[in-house]
Design a protein around this motif. Structure first.
Motif, PDB file in Angstrom:
ATOM      1  N   THR A  14       9.643  38.005  -5.815  1.00  0.00           N
ATOM      2  CA  THR A  14      10.475  38.220  -4.463  1.00  0.00           C
ATOM      3  C   THR A  14       9.553  37.910  -3.407  1.00  0.00           C
ATOM      4  O   THR A  14       8.202  37.989  -3.496  1.00  0.00           O
ATOM      5  CB  THR A  14      10.787  39.650  -4.545  1.00  0.00           C
ATOM      6  OG1 THR A  14       9.521  40.513  -4.749  1.00  0.00           O
ATOM      7  CG2 THR A  14      11.726  40.012  -5.419  1.00  0.00           C
ATOM      8  N   TYR A  15      10.131  37.552  -2.193  1.00  0.00           N
ATOM      9  CA  TYR A  15       9.361  36.896  -1.199  1.00  0.00           C
ATOM     10  C   TYR A  15       9.930  37.665   0.146  1.00  0.00           C
ATOM     11  O   TYR A  15      11.068  37.802   0.407  1.00  0.00           O
ATOM     12  CB  TYR A  15       9.317  35.427  -1.010  1.00  0.00           C
ATOM     13  CG  TYR A  15       9.177  34.845  -2.357  1.00  0.00           C
ATOM     14  CD1 TYR A  15       7.865  34.191  -2.286  1.00  0.00           C
ATOM     15  CD2 TYR A  15       9.974  34.469  -3.411  1.00  0.00           C
ATOM     16  CE1 TYR A  15       7.293  33.616  -3.709  1.00  0.00           C
ATOM     17  CE2 TYR A  15       9.486  33.807  -4.446  1.00  0.00           C
ATOM     18  CZ  TYR A  15       8.257  33.521  -4.544  1.00  0.00           C
ATOM     19  OH  TYR A  15       7.946  32.784  -5.682  1.00  0.00           O
ATOM     20  N   HIS A  16       8.872  37.758   1.089  1.00  0.00           N
ATOM     21  CA  HIS A  16       9.362  38.251   2.619  1.00  0.00           C
ATOM     22  C   HIS A  16       9.073  36.710   3.186  1.00  0.00           C
ATOM     23  O   HIS A  16       8.139  36.163   3.281  1.00  0.00           O
ATOM     24  CB  HIS A  16       8.415  39.131   2.825  1.00  0.00           C
ATOM     25  CG  HIS A  16       8.483  39.625   4.528  1.00  0.00           C
ATOM     26  ND1 HIS A  16       7.586  39.942   5.306  1.00  0.00           N
ATOM     27  CD2 HIS A  16       9.812  39.420   5.276  1.00  0.00           C
ATOM     28  CE1 HIS A  16       8.097  40.365   6.641  1.00  0.00           C
ATOM     29  NE2 HIS A  16       9.273  40.048   6.562  1.00  0.00           N
ATOM     30  N   ILE A  17      10.242  36.362   3.917  1.00  0.00           N
ATOM     31  CA  ILE A  17      10.064  35.063   4.565  1.00  0.00           C
ATOM     32  C   ILE A  17      10.632  35.375   6.023  1.00  0.00           C
ATOM     33  O   ILE A  17      11.698  36.114   6.504  1.00  0.00           O
ATOM     34  CB  ILE A  17      11.044  34.022   4.112  1.00  0.00           C
ATOM     35  CG1 ILE A  17      10.675  33.912   2.493  1.00  0.00           C
ATOM     36  CG2 ILE A  17      11.110  32.789   4.816  1.00  0.00           C
ATOM     37  CD1 ILE A  17      11.715  33.021   1.697  1.00  0.00           C
ATOM     38  N   VAL A  18      10.021  34.675   7.010  1.00  0.00           N
ATOM     39  CA  VAL A  18      10.186  34.908   8.343  1.00  0.00           C
ATOM     40  C   VAL A  18      10.232  33.358   8.856  1.00  0.00           C
ATOM     41  O   VAL A  18       9.290  32.664   8.736  1.00  0.00           O
ATOM     42  CB  VAL A  18       9.101  35.650   9.258  1.00  0.00           C
ATOM     43  CG1 VAL A  18       9.666  35.734  10.707  1.00  0.00           C
ATOM     44  CG2 VAL A  18       8.906  37.083   8.473  1.00  0.00           C
ATOM     45  N   TYR A  64      14.300  38.983   2.722  1.00  0.00           N
ATOM     46  CA  TYR A  64      13.540  39.648   1.508  1.00  0.00           C
ATOM     47  C   TYR A  64      14.500  39.137   0.420  1.00  0.00           C
ATOM     48  O   TYR A  64      15.702  39.603   0.033  1.00  0.00           O
ATOM     49  CB  TYR A  64      13.539  41.049   1.661  1.00  0.00           C
ATOM     50  CG  TYR A  64      12.863  41.627   0.512  1.00  0.00           C
ATOM     51  CD1 TYR A  64      11.984  40.960  -0.459  1.00  0.00           C
ATOM     52  CD2 TYR A  64      13.145  43.033   0.033  1.00  0.00           C
ATOM     53  CE1 TYR A  64      11.296  41.685  -1.301  1.00  0.00           C
ATOM     54  CE2 TYR A  64      12.526  43.608  -1.098  1.00  0.00           C
ATOM     55  CZ  TYR A  64      11.509  42.718  -2.017  1.00  0.00           C
ATOM     56  OH  TYR A  64      11.113  43.536  -2.954  1.00  0.00           O
ATOM     57  N   VAL A  65      13.904  38.018  -0.258  1.00  0.00           N
ATOM     58  CA  VAL A  65      14.753  37.251  -1.348  1.00  0.00           C
ATOM     59  C   VAL A  65      14.109  37.294  -2.589  1.00  0.00           C
ATOM     60  O   VAL A  65      13.131  37.284  -2.639  1.00  0.00           O
ATOM     61  CB  VAL A  65      15.159  36.011  -0.720  1.00  0.00           C
ATOM     62  CG1 VAL A  65      15.899  35.958   0.427  1.00  0.00           C
ATOM     63  CG2 VAL A  65      13.640  35.256  -0.656  1.00  0.00           C
ATOM     64  N   ALA A  66      14.961  37.087  -3.733  1.00  0.00           N
ATOM     65  CA  ALA A  66      14.518  36.806  -4.939  1.00  0.00           C
ATOM     66  C   ALA A  66      14.866  35.520  -5.333  1.00  0.00           C
ATOM     67  O   ALA A  66      15.878  35.038  -5.333  1.00  0.00           O
ATOM     68  CB  ALA A  66      14.916  37.940  -6.127  1.00  0.00           C
ATOM     69  N   ILE A  67      13.823  34.601  -5.564  1.00  0.00           N
ATOM     70  CA  ILE A  67      14.164  33.208  -5.654  1.00  0.00           C
ATOM     71  C   ILE A  67      13.794  32.691  -7.374  1.00  0.00           C
ATOM     72  O   ILE A  67      12.663  33.271  -7.574  1.00  0.00           O
ATOM     73  CB  ILE A  67      13.277  32.314  -4.760  1.00  0.00           C
ATOM     74  CG1 ILE A  67      13.397  32.559  -3.322  1.00  0.00           C
ATOM     75  CG2 ILE A  67      13.474  30.661  -5.224  1.00  0.00           C
ATOM     76  CD1 ILE A  67      12.549  31.967  -2.342  1.00  0.00           C
ATOM     77  N   MET A  77      13.327  26.959   1.353  1.00  0.00           N
ATOM     78  CA  MET A  77      13.573  26.871   2.860  1.00  0.00           C
ATOM     79  C   MET A  77      14.025  25.550   3.414  1.00  0.00           C
ATOM     80  O   MET A  77      14.870  25.736   4.557  1.00  0.00           O
ATOM     81  CB  MET A  77      12.055  27.254   3.327  1.00  0.00           C
ATOM     82  CG  MET A  77      11.655  28.558   3.290  1.00  0.00           C
ATOM     83  SD  MET A  77      12.843  29.867   3.798  1.00  0.00           S
ATOM     84  CE  MET A  77      12.986  29.539   5.398  1.00  0.00           C
ATOM     85  N   SER A  78      13.860  24.700   3.109  1.00  0.00           N
ATOM     86  CA  SER A  78      14.292  23.264   3.458  1.00  0.00           C
ATOM     87  C   SER A  78      15.908  23.200   3.520  1.00  0.00           C
ATOM     88  O   SER A  78      16.454  22.867   4.195  1.00  0.00           O
ATOM     89  CB  SER A  78      13.663  21.912   2.560  1.00  0.00           C
ATOM     90  OG  SER A  78      12.379  21.970   3.076  1.00  0.00           O
ATOM     91  N   TYR A  79      16.024  23.873   2.152  1.00  0.00           N
ATOM     92  CA  TYR A  79      17.797  23.863   2.051  1.00  0.00           C
ATOM     93  C   TYR A  79      18.300  24.918   3.149  1.00  0.00           C
ATOM     94  O   TYR A  79      19.453  24.417   3.654  1.00  0.00           O
ATOM     95  CB  TYR A  79      17.975  24.144   0.622  1.00  0.00           C
ATOM     96  CG  TYR A  79      19.420  24.580   0.384  1.00  0.00           C
ATOM     97  CD1 TYR A  79      20.367  23.592   0.120  1.00  0.00           C
ATOM     98  CD2 TYR A  79      19.854  25.960   0.180  1.00  0.00           C
ATOM     99  CE1 TYR A  79      21.663  23.971  -0.121  1.00  0.00           C
ATOM    100  CE2 TYR A  79      21.223  26.206   0.029  1.00  0.00           C
ATOM    101  CZ  TYR A  79      22.172  25.219  -0.223  1.00  0.00           C
ATOM    102  OH  TYR A  79      23.475  25.630  -0.420  1.00  0.00           O
ATOM    103  N   ARG A 107       9.716  24.027  12.649  1.00  0.00           N
ATOM    104  CA  ARG A 107       9.232  23.429  11.496  1.00  0.00           C
ATOM    105  C   ARG A 107       8.659  24.520  10.366  1.00  0.00           C
ATOM    106  O   ARG A 107       8.823  24.267   9.117  1.00  0.00           O
ATOM    107  CB  ARG A 107       8.230  22.417  11.623  1.00  0.00           C
ATOM    108  CG  ARG A 107       8.628  21.147  12.288  1.00  0.00           C
ATOM    109  CD  ARG A 107       7.816  20.099  12.475  1.00  0.00           C
ATOM    110  NE  ARG A 107       6.933  19.796  11.414  1.00  0.00           N
ATOM    111  CZ  ARG A 107       6.108  18.847  11.286  1.00  0.00           C
ATOM    112  NH1 ARG A 107       5.607  18.299  12.579  1.00  0.00           N
ATOM    113  NH2 ARG A 107       5.450  18.539  10.152  1.00  0.00           N
ATOM    114  N   GLY A 108       7.966  25.373  10.735  1.00  0.00           N
ATOM    115  CA  GLY A 108       7.233  25.952   9.670  1.00  0.00           C
ATOM    116  C   GLY A 108       7.906  27.469   9.595  1.00  0.00           C
ATOM    117  O   GLY A 108       8.988  27.727   9.937  1.00  0.00           O
TER     118      GLY A 108
END
Length: 140
Positions: A14-18, A64-67, A77-79, A107-108
């Protein structure tokens, strides 16, 4: 969150992504915000990524995702950023000229792994983001 499985693999990734729109434009509200919520949910489903929690604030997105381990965070993230831009420009053609063709997102991105220990902290932080955003804009 319990461990998930694919074939012979049990996982809990699981990840926290911003991530932010280009130049941190304050443009994600109203219809744009509703469209982005729908688009991101659909794209996560298509890649079999579980969207556990998330908020779209006026100038950034928290997820907050489970990849699944078969997919890297950068690939996901690119997708997400690529497809969501195209889908958003289809729904709002005026953005294509206003924000530049294929350049809606910066970009980031920020990513942190989330263990079971601090899961509640991350969930609380994401939930509070919307309230903080309203206070900063003077809306209630």
């Amino acid at each position: 969150m319990d461990n998930q499985s694919i074939q012979h693999t049990h996982w809990n990734c699981t990840y926290h992504i911003v991530f932010i729109p280009k130049y941190r434009r304050k443009i994600m509200y109203g219809e744009t915000k509703r469209d982005l919520v729908e688009i991101i949910k659909k794209l996560c489903e298509m890649k079999q990524v579980q969207l556990i929690d998330g908020k779209i604030c006026i100038d950034h997105v928290h997820m907050y995702v489970a990849i699944p381990p078969k997919m890297s965070v950068s690939e996901f993230m690119s997708y997400i950023k690529g497809k969501s831009t195209l889908m958003l420009f289809d729904r709002h053609p005026e953005y294509r000229t206003k924000y530049g063709d294929r350049h809606f997102w910066a970009r980031g991105y920020y990513v942190a792994t989330v263990g079971n220990v601090n899961e509640e902290t991350v969930r609380k932080y994401i939930q509070e983001q919307e309230e903080n955003d309203k206070i900063e804009d003077g809306r209630k």
